[in-house]
Design a protein around this motif. Structure first.
Motif, PDB file in Angstrom:
ATOM      1  N   PHE A 186       0.799  -1.225   0.000  1.00  0.00           N
ATOM      2  CA  PHE A 186       0.000   0.000   0.000  1.00  0.00           C
ATOM      3  C   PHE A 186       0.837   1.282   0.000  1.00  0.00           C
ATOM      4  CE2 PHE A 186      -2.848  -3.245   1.723  1.00  0.00           C
ATOM      5  CZ  PHE A 186      -3.909  -3.110   0.858  1.00  0.00           C
ATOM      6  N   CYS A 187       2.156   1.134   0.056  1.00  0.00           N
ATOM      7  CA  CYS A 187       3.032   2.317   0.004  1.00  0.00           C
ATOM      8  C   CYS A 187       4.257   2.059  -0.861  1.00  0.00           C
ATOM      9  CB  CYS A 187       3.436   2.739   1.405  1.00  0.00           C
ATOM     10  SG  CYS A 187       4.336   1.498   2.326  1.00  0.00           S
ATOM     11  N   TYR A 243       1.888   2.484  -7.765  1.00  0.00           N
ATOM     12  CA  TYR A 243       0.700   1.806  -7.239  1.00  0.00           C
ATOM     13  C   TYR A 243      -0.520   2.015  -8.131  1.00  0.00           C
ATOM     14  CZ  TYR A 243      -2.975   0.453  -3.952  1.00  0.00           C
ATOM     15  OH  TYR A 243      -4.049  -0.147  -3.360  1.00  0.00           O
ATOM     16  N   TYR A 251       3.527   1.123   6.630  1.00  0.00           N
ATOM     17  CA  TYR A 251       2.123   1.499   6.427  1.00  0.00           C
ATOM     18  C   TYR A 251       1.697   2.625   7.357  1.00  0.00           C
ATOM     19  CZ  TYR A 251       1.228  -2.669   3.548  1.00  0.00           C
ATOM     20  OH  TYR A 251       1.236  -3.621   2.558  1.00  0.00           O
ATOM     21  N   ALA A 302      -1.251   5.251   2.353  1.00  0.00           N
ATOM     22  CA  ALA A 302      -1.643   3.898   2.744  1.00  0.00           C
ATOM     23  C   ALA A 302      -3.056   3.788   3.332  1.00  0.00           C
ATOM     24  CB  ALA A 302      -0.611   3.304   3.697  1.00  0.00           C
ATOM     25  N   ARG A 307      -5.746   3.820   0.556  1.00  0.00           N
ATOM     26  CA  ARG A 307      -5.574   2.645  -0.304  1.00  0.00           C
ATOM     27  C   ARG A 307      -6.054   1.378   0.395  1.00  0.00           C
ATOM     28  NH1 ARG A 307       0.457   3.931  -2.811  1.00  0.00           N
ATOM     29  NH2 ARG A 307      -0.253   5.492  -4.323  1.00  0.00           N
ATOM     30  N   ILE A 308      -5.724   1.251   1.671  1.00  0.00           N
ATOM     31  CA  ILE A 308      -6.178   0.085   2.433  1.00  0.00           C
ATOM     32  C   ILE A 308      -7.701   0.092   2.517  1.00  0.00           C
ATOM     33  CG2 ILE A 308      -6.206  -0.975   4.723  1.00  0.00           C
ATOM     34  CD1 ILE A 308      -3.257   0.001   5.004  1.00  0.00           C
TER      35      ILE A 308
END
Length: 182
Positions: free
Chosen positions: A48-49, A73, A104, A110, A113-114
Motif C-alpha cells: 500500500f506504500c 501503485y 504502512y 496507505a 488505499r487500504i
C-alpha cells in the motif's frame, strides 16, 4: 478467528500489522506466522506504500517480470494487485490471512488505499516509546551501513524518516479518518 469459513484462496488479508518501525512488528509477524490458523507472507510486502519515495527511498526498481509489482501503485494497479494476491495463494481456506509492513503507519497514501481495497480489514499498530524507537532506528541504519555519523548528527542531517516516523499522532489520525478506532 477472523477468517470466513467459506474463503476461497487466493484471498486478501483479514488483518494488517502496520506498526512503527523498530516496535516489535517483526516479532509479532514471527509469532503469528507460526500459528497454524494464521497465514502471513514472508517479510514485509509494502504493497500500500510501494511508490512512496520518502518511506522507500532506496527501493525503486523496475518490475522484472509480469508477476512482480511495478513501482507505481495507481498506474500499474492491476499488475500490482495480481502480484499482491499471489502472495496469499499459499493460505488455506480456514486460515486468517494477514499482511505486515512497518511503513504502512507513516505512509500518507496507505490508509485510503487500504480502505478502498480492504474496507473491513482489522488493523494492528505496534508503537514504542518514540525516543527509544528513534534511537533503535538509528542503530538499525548504522548496522545496515546507511548511517555513518553519530546519532545527533544523523538527527539533524540524516533522512527525515529517522525522526518523523516517531510522530505517531498525525500518522494514526490519517487512519482514524477512514477506520473506526476500535
Amino acid at each position: 478467528m477472523l477468517a470466513p469459513a467459506t474463503r476461497t484462496p487466493p484471498s486478501l488479508p483479514d488483518f494488517i500489522i502496520g506498526g512503527a518501525m523498530k516496535s516489535a512488528t517483526s516479532s509479532l509477524h514471527h509469532l503469528l506466522s507460526n500459528h497454524e490458523q494464521v497465514y502471513l507472507p514472508d517479510g514485509e510486502t509494502h504493497f500500500f506504500c510501494m511508490d512512496d519515495p520518502v518511506q522507500h527511498s532506496g527501493f525503486f526498481f523496475p518490475a522484472r517480470a509480469p508477476s512482480q509489482r511495478a513501482p507505481d501503485y495507481d498506474r500499474h494497479g492491476e499488475t500490482n494487485l495480481d502480484w499482491y494476491r499471489q502472495l496469499f495463494e499459499p493460505a488455506h481456506p480456514d486460515q486468517c490471512v494477514g499482511d505486515y509492513s512497518s511503513t504502512y503507519l507513516p505512509a500518507p497514501d496507505a490508509p485510503l488505499r487500504i480502505k478502498r481495497l480492504l474496507p473491513d480489514v482489522k488493523l494492528l499498530f505496534m508503537l514504542r516509546n518514540p525516543v527509544d524507537r528513534t534511537y533503535s532506528h538509528y542503530w538499525h541504519r548504522v548496522k545496515t551501513g546507511r548511517a555513518v555519523h553519530g546519532f545527533e548528527y544523523e538527527l539533524q542531517h540524516g533522512p527525515s524518516t529517522l525522526l518523523l516516523r516517531s510522530f505517531y499522532k498525525p500518522q494514526l489520525e490519517r487512519y482514524f479518518d477512514f477506520f473506526p478506532e476500535d
